[in-house]
Every structure is written in C-alpha cells, then in structure tokens.
Design an enzyme around this catalytic site. Structure first.
Site, PDB file in Angstrom:
ATOM      1  N   ASP A 105      58.400 -41.961 -59.290  1.00 26.97           N
ATOM      2  CA  ASP A 105      57.495 -40.850 -58.946  1.00 26.97           C
ATOM      3  C   ASP A 105      56.133 -41.316 -58.477  1.00 26.97           C
ATOM      4  OD1 ASP A 105      56.336 -41.704 -61.381  1.00 26.97           O
ATOM      5  OD2 ASP A 105      55.572 -39.694 -61.731  1.00 26.97           O
ATOM      6  N   GLU A 106      56.017 -42.580 -58.153  1.00 26.48           N
ATOM      7  CA  GLU A 106      54.684 -43.107 -57.878  1.00 26.48           C
ATOM      8  C   GLU A 106      54.756 -44.141 -56.761  1.00 26.48           C
ATOM      9  OE1 GLU A 106      51.442 -45.460 -60.520  1.00 26.48           O
ATOM     10  OE2 GLU A 106      53.194 -44.700 -61.525  1.00 26.48           O
TER      11      GLU A 106
ATOM     12  N   ASP B  96      51.295 -39.726 -57.086  1.00 26.10           N
ATOM     13  CA  ASP B  96      51.938 -39.741 -58.404  1.00 26.10           C
ATOM     14  C   ASP B  96      52.364 -38.309 -58.739  1.00 26.10           C
ATOM     15  OD1 ASP B  96      52.728 -40.448 -60.943  1.00 26.10           O
ATOM     16  OD2 ASP B  96      50.708 -40.520 -61.780  1.00 26.10           O
TER      17      ASP B  96
END
Ligand code: TTP
Length: 365
Positions: free
Chosen positions: A113-114, A18
């Site tokens: 983003d993860e 993350d």
C-alpha cells in the site's frame, strides 16, 4: 559554457503515496455492513492472533497494528476482527500501480500500500507534483473507492514524512524553500531507520529534533553512529540523494519441463501442464511475500525446436495466480500456432517486487 546540473543537484519531484488503514479500508469497501464500525484485520483473539491494522473508528479505542487481538478486544469489546485476504489486497495494490503508471514508470513499492514515485519528468498537471498527487487521490477515490495520502517533496525522506502529515485522504507538500523550516521541529524518531535504540542514543546526546541533530558536530556523530552518522547529519538538514529505485530483483518465475518423449495430443499436454503449474505454485509460495504477479506466461517448444510463448495480464480481481484452468486455457490457445508434437512445456509468472518496511511485521494469518 556551464556544466549541466549533476543528478544530485537536479531538483527532483518525489511523491510518497500511502493508503489509509489499508487492509481495513479494503474490507469495509467490500463489506458495506462494516462501514463506520470499529473493525480490525488480523487473527482472532482466541487463537492468539495479532492485529494487522484497524479502522480509524477502532483506533479511537487505542487499537493498533501488531497488538495482540486479545488486548484489542479488551480495549474495544465491540471490535469486529476480520481475517486478512492477501490476494485481494495484492489485487488492489496492482490497481494502485496502474494509476501510478499514468504519471511515471519510476515507482518503488515499499509494501502493498505504499510507494515512492519519481515524477520529475512527468508533464501532466503542468508538471506540478502537488496537482499530480491531488489527481491521484481523486482517481483512487473515484475509481477504487479507497483513500490514500500523499507526501510531495524534493526527496524520498521528506516525501515519506510528509505523507503522514495530512492523513487520511490528504496531500502535504514540502517545497524546496520550506525544507529548513519543515525539518527544524521534526522529531528524529521520524527519520526512516531511527528506531527505538538510535532514538534513545540520540536522546542521551540531547537530540530530540532535527534542529538538535544539526547542532551536533559531524565527528561526534561519526564517533557514536559510524557511517550512519553522515546520513543522520544529512537528513537532519533535509538532504537525501537516494534515487527512487524501480529496478526489479526478479522479473519472473517459471517452471519448464522437457519430456523424454514428445507429447502428441493436446489433451495430454493439458494434463502435463497441471503438474508444471503445481510446481510453479510451490516455488511462488516461497517468494510470495516479496513479489506479486502481473502476468501468466505459457511456453511451448515443438518437436522441431521452434517455440512460442503466450502471456496474459492477470486481472485485478482477487483471483488465484496459479490457477491451473487459466494455464490450460492459455496452452490450448497457443498450441495451434505450431500444432506439432511438443518436447517442452513451461509455465511462469511475470513479477513485480514488494518491499516491506523495516520492522514491519509480516502477516499473521
Ligand atoms: P501501514 O501503512 O503501516 O498502515 P495502514 O495503511 O493500515 O494505516 P495508516 O492509515 O496509518 O497508514 O500498513 C499497511 C498495511 O500493512 C496495513 O493495512 C496492514 C499491514 N501491516 C501488518 O500486517 N502488520 C503491521 O504491523 C503493520 C504496521 C502493517
């Protein structure tokens, strides 16, 4: 002879990665004058905007995601709010994935983003998932000048919780032998899917931590939470068999047009291509939040029904996916392969899905 271990029994190694204050960190990387300042990415306060995310400096003032920008400015009057640039964040996300793919193809994105990575079969770093996570952090820092945090565990639930433990720029590992201790004091609100309402219902049963949840008899959980009760009971003990799912719902999107009369001149084909790309753009706009494009594709069917396709990887700079000039260039490169009049032209994008977190507010421009 002993049975081979079942999929469930096999010890898996899962990473949850993350990025740290993602949009804000990208903006600070791009604009050095913003570094070290309280900044947020979102809509302006005078236009009833909302904060998408904030830098760690801004968080010290209480500025949070999904907060009205006017409230954020009241909490932190020196806050600098910058407009989001989704194309740029998507490009960075692709760069993250390029690094991840050096470790595994089993990647499940949850948002830009993860992502979960199943690295069970990766032999790098002597097979140590913790070392792989550390290496990924170092590569993201050195190659992309950003920081991410990672959770390492035998399953998705624990890996996701763990990635928050050493944020920012940290790795936290839950080895199999530590699971019982790790979950014991974990608040049930950390369980993915336990929102405010479920947390409150659990609290009424006297359940705050996973240890409390373990003590509730299964039939009581089933009575109160239906089928979800079984899952609650499992995750409370650190059990989660959900596989990392890299399967793509949609792999590409394309627009094709067959012409009533064959097109003879390349110059006319290039003009026709512009119309196809405009339609592609229109269709892609509708699914833009769920996918990001990885390649452009051009297809040509000649008068004699022979056909050719040409694809190219989309660069990682924040470029326009459906840029007509790029498709024209591809078409001009592909057409001479047959150099015959054309009955059909097509343009497409190869896609990678983006899954959004439950309850995560979508952006907000
Ligand atoms: P998160 O991973 O939730 O947060 P973050 O990366 O900003 O910060 P942290 O270091 O705490 O993980 O969200 C990822 C991006 O998604 C975030 O940078 C902006 C966007 N986002 C929204 O647009 N709206 C929201 O409500 C949230 C929570 C995130």
């Amino acid at each position: 002879m002993s049975e081979p271990p079942s999929e469930e029994a096999k010890q898996r190694k899962i990473l949850h990665i993350d990025a740290d204050s993602f949009y804000a960190s990208v903006e600070m990387r791009e604009r050095p004058e913003l570094r070290g300042k309280p900044i947020a990415v979102g809509g302006q306060s005078d236009r009833r905007g909302v904060i998408a995310t904030s830098s760690y400096e801004a968080r010290k003032f209480g500025v949070r995601s999904a907060m009205a920008s006017s409230r954020a400015m009241a909490l932190c009057p020196q806050l600098i709010i910058v407009a989001p640039r989704m194309d740029l964040y998507r490009a960075v996300s692709r760069q993250f994935h390029q690094i991840f793919r050096d470790y595994t193809d089993l990647i499940e994105p949850l948002s830009l983003d993860e992502a979960f990575l199943d690295v069970s079969d990766c032999t790098r770093c002597s097979g140590s998932a913790t070392l792989m996570a550390q290496e990924i952090l170092a590569r993201v820092r050195d190659e992309l000048h950003l920081t991410v945090s990672a959770g390492v565990a035998p399953n998705k639930f624990l890996a996701k919780v763990a990635s928050d433990w050493n944020k920012p720029n940290g790795v936290f590992t839950v080895p199999p032998e530590d699971i019982a201790q790790f979950v014991r004091d974990l608040p049930v609100s950390k369980i993915n899917g336990v929102g405010r309402v479920t947390a409150e219902n659990l609290r009424k049963l006297g359940v705050i931590t996973c240890a409390d949840l373990q003590a509730v008899p299964m039939e009581k959980l089933l009575r109160h939470f239906g089928k979800y009760g079984k899952r609650l009971s499992e995750v409370a003990r650190g059990i989660d068999h959900r596989p990392v799912q890299s399967s793509r719902v949609r792999k590409s999107i394309s627009v094709e047009h067959t012409y009533a009369e064959d097109i003879v001149e390349l110059s006319a084909m290039l003009v026709a291509m512009d119309g196809i790309v405009a339609e592609l753009q229109r269709r892609f706009d509708k699914i833009e939040e769920k996918y990001f494009p990885t390649k452009r594709v051009v297809k040509i069917k000649y008068r004699d029904f022979s056909q050719t396709t040409l694809e190219e990887t989309i660069g990682s700079s924040g470029e326009d996916w459906c840029d007509p000039a790029q498709y024209r260039r591809l078409l001009a490169a592909a057409w001479p392969r047959g150099e015959k009049p054309v009955r059909l032209l097509g343009a497409g994008l190869r896609l990678q899905p983006i899954k959004h977190k439950e309850g995560q507010q979508m952006l907000l421009v």
